[in-house]
Design an enzyme around this catalytic site. Structure first.
Site, PDB file in Angstrom:
ATOM      1  N   GLU A 123       0.779  -1.255  -0.074  1.00 46.16           N
ATOM      2  CA  GLU A 123       0.109   0.100   0.011  1.00 46.16           C
ATOM      3  C   GLU A 123       0.954   1.100   0.049  1.00 46.16           C
ATOM      4  O   GLU A 123       1.878   1.437   0.419  1.00 46.16           O
ATOM      5  CB  GLU A 123      -0.787  -0.003   1.207  1.00 46.16           C
ATOM      6  CG  GLU A 123      -1.822   1.093   1.384  1.00 46.16           C
ATOM      7  CD  GLU A 123      -2.550   1.270   2.727  1.00 46.16           C
ATOM      8  OE1 GLU A 123      -3.480   1.984   2.635  1.00 46.16           O
ATOM      9  OE2 GLU A 123      -2.038   0.532   3.551  1.00 46.16           O
TER      10      GLU A 123
ATOM     11  N   LYS B 246      -9.828   2.710  -2.554  1.00 49.53           N
ATOM     12  CA  LYS B 246      -9.979   2.035  -1.124  1.00 49.53           C
ATOM     13  C   LYS B 246     -11.238   2.629  -0.327  1.00 49.53           C
ATOM     14  O   LYS B 246     -11.568   3.710  -0.347  1.00 49.53           O
ATOM     15  CB  LYS B 246      -8.617   2.477  -0.009  1.00 49.53           C
ATOM     16  CG  LYS B 246      -8.603   2.021   1.429  1.00 49.53           C
ATOM     17  CD  LYS B 246      -7.698   2.532   2.044  1.00 49.53           C
ATOM     18  CE  LYS B 246      -7.569   1.831   3.350  1.00 49.53           C
ATOM     19  NZ  LYS B 246      -6.083   2.446   4.230  1.00 49.53           N
TER      20      LYS B 246
ATOM     21  N   CYS C 176      -5.684  -2.778   2.648  1.00 46.72           N
ATOM     22  CA  CYS C 176      -5.312  -2.555   3.907  1.00 46.72           C
ATOM     23  C   CYS C 176      -6.451  -2.503   4.957  1.00 46.72           C
ATOM     24  O   CYS C 176      -6.990  -3.757   5.153  1.00 46.72           O
ATOM     25  CB  CYS C 176      -4.446  -1.319   4.071  1.00 46.72           C
ATOM     26  SG  CYS C 176      -3.659  -1.499   5.948  1.00 46.72           S
TER      27      CYS C 176
END
Length: 262
Positions: A41, A109, A142
Site C-alpha cells: 500500500e 480504498k 489494508c
C-alpha cells in the site's frame, strides 16, 4: 489455468516517490516468468502522506502511473499497488492494476483509516473485478480487510464473483496477529485464495512493520509466506484445485442472500 503471483515485501521510503521507484527497480530486477506482481500500500510515499502534496492525477501525467506502465511492459506481467490519487476535487488511496499493454484499472480504498492518520482521503464507492487469464480477481486495500461484508464473495448460477482477493497493506507489527487471522478468515468465508502483501521497516512515526506477506487457499491454509525483512517470492496458484474444493464443499449454495450498500 495456473497463475503465478509475485509478492514484494519491501521497505518504503517516506515521502520520496523517486527514491521508491529506484528501490523497487532494484527489487524487481530479477523477477521474470510471472503473471502478477503486487507491491505494498502507498508504495511511493509510505503511510500516511499528505494528499495535497502527493496525490496524482491519473489523467494528467502521473509519474507513478508511467513508472508502473513501463515496468508492467518490461516484465510482461500485471503490476499493482496503491498510491494517492485525485479526481474531481477529491483524494483517494487507489489500488491501480496495470496490464502489460498499458491498460489499467482502479479500485479506490473504501475504508480510510482515520485513526491511523489517513485524513482527507475519500472512501471509494465501488468494487471492481479484474478478469485475467481465466481468473477473477478482487482488489482491496489494508483497512478494508476488517470489513467482511465489503469483502463478501457471491455465488450465482454456479459461478463465484471472484477467485482471488488481494490485499495490499501497511499493517503494523503490533497488530500482526490480526493481519494473519483476518486473511485466513476472509479466505475461508469466501471460498477463495487470499493474497496479503505488507511492507517491512520503520516509518518516520517509529511504527514498525514486519511484512508477513502470505497467500492462503480457500481452506484457510497458508500456501506461501515471506521470510523476515525485504524479499520477493513467487507462488503458482492452481485453479483446478480451487474449483475441485468448491465443488466438493458447496457451502456457497447456503450463503445468506443480501445486497451490500455501495
Amino acid at each position: 489455468m495456473n497463475l503465478r503471483i509475485t509478492c514484494v515485501q519491501s521497505d518504503v521510503i517516506t515521502r520520496d516517490p523517486e527514491g521508491n521507484f529506484r528501490h523497487f527497480d532494484d527489487m524487481l530486477k530479477d523477477v521474470k516468468d510471472t503473471d502478477i506482481i503486487i507491491l505494498p500500500e502507498t508504495f511511493t510515499t509510505g503511510f500516511p502522506a499528505d494528499p495535497d502534496i502527493f496525490a496524482e492525477d491519473l489523467e494528467g501525467g502521473s509519474p507513478t502511473l508511467e513508472w508502473m506502465r513501463a515496468r508492467a511492459a518490461e516484465k510482461d506481467a500485471m503490476l499493482c499497488g496503491s498510491f494517492l490519487t485525485k479526481r474531481g476535487g477529491k483524494f483517494y488511496n487507489s489500488f491501480v492494476w496495470m496490464r502489460p499493454d498499458g491498460e489499467f484499472h482502479v479500485y479506490d480504498k473504501r475504508h480510510a483509516f482515520t485513526m491511523g492518520g489517513e485524513l482527507g482521503i475519500d472512501g471509494g464507492s465501488g468494487l471492481i473485478t479484474i478478469e485475467y487469464k481465466g481468473w477473477r480477481i478482487r482488489p482491496f486495500v489494508c483497512y478494508d480487510l476488517r470489513f467482511p461484508v465489503w469483502n463478501r464473495n457471491t455465488f450465482h448460477d454456479g459461478k463465484f464473483e471472484y477467485d482471488i482477493a488481494v490485499f495490499t497493506a501497511e499493517w503494523p507489527e503490533k497488530k500482526a496477529s490480526l493481519w494473519t487471522t483476518l486473511l485466513m478468515a476472509r479466505a475461508i468465508e469466501n471460498q477463495a485464495y487470499v493474497v496479503g502483501v505488507n511492507r517491512v521497516g520503520i516509518d518516520d512515526s517509529d511504527i514498525t512493520y514486519r511484512g508477513d506477506c502470505m497467500i492462503t487457499n480457500a481452506k484457510g491454509r497458508v500456501v506461501a509466506k515471506a521470510g523476515e525483512g525485504e524479499c520477493v517470492f513467487t507462488t503458482e496458484l492452481n485453479k483446478e484445485e480451487l474449483d475441485a474444493f468448491r465443488d466438493y464443499f458447496v457451502v456457497a449454495k447456503d450463503w445468506d442472500g443480501f445486497e451490500v450498500s455501495r
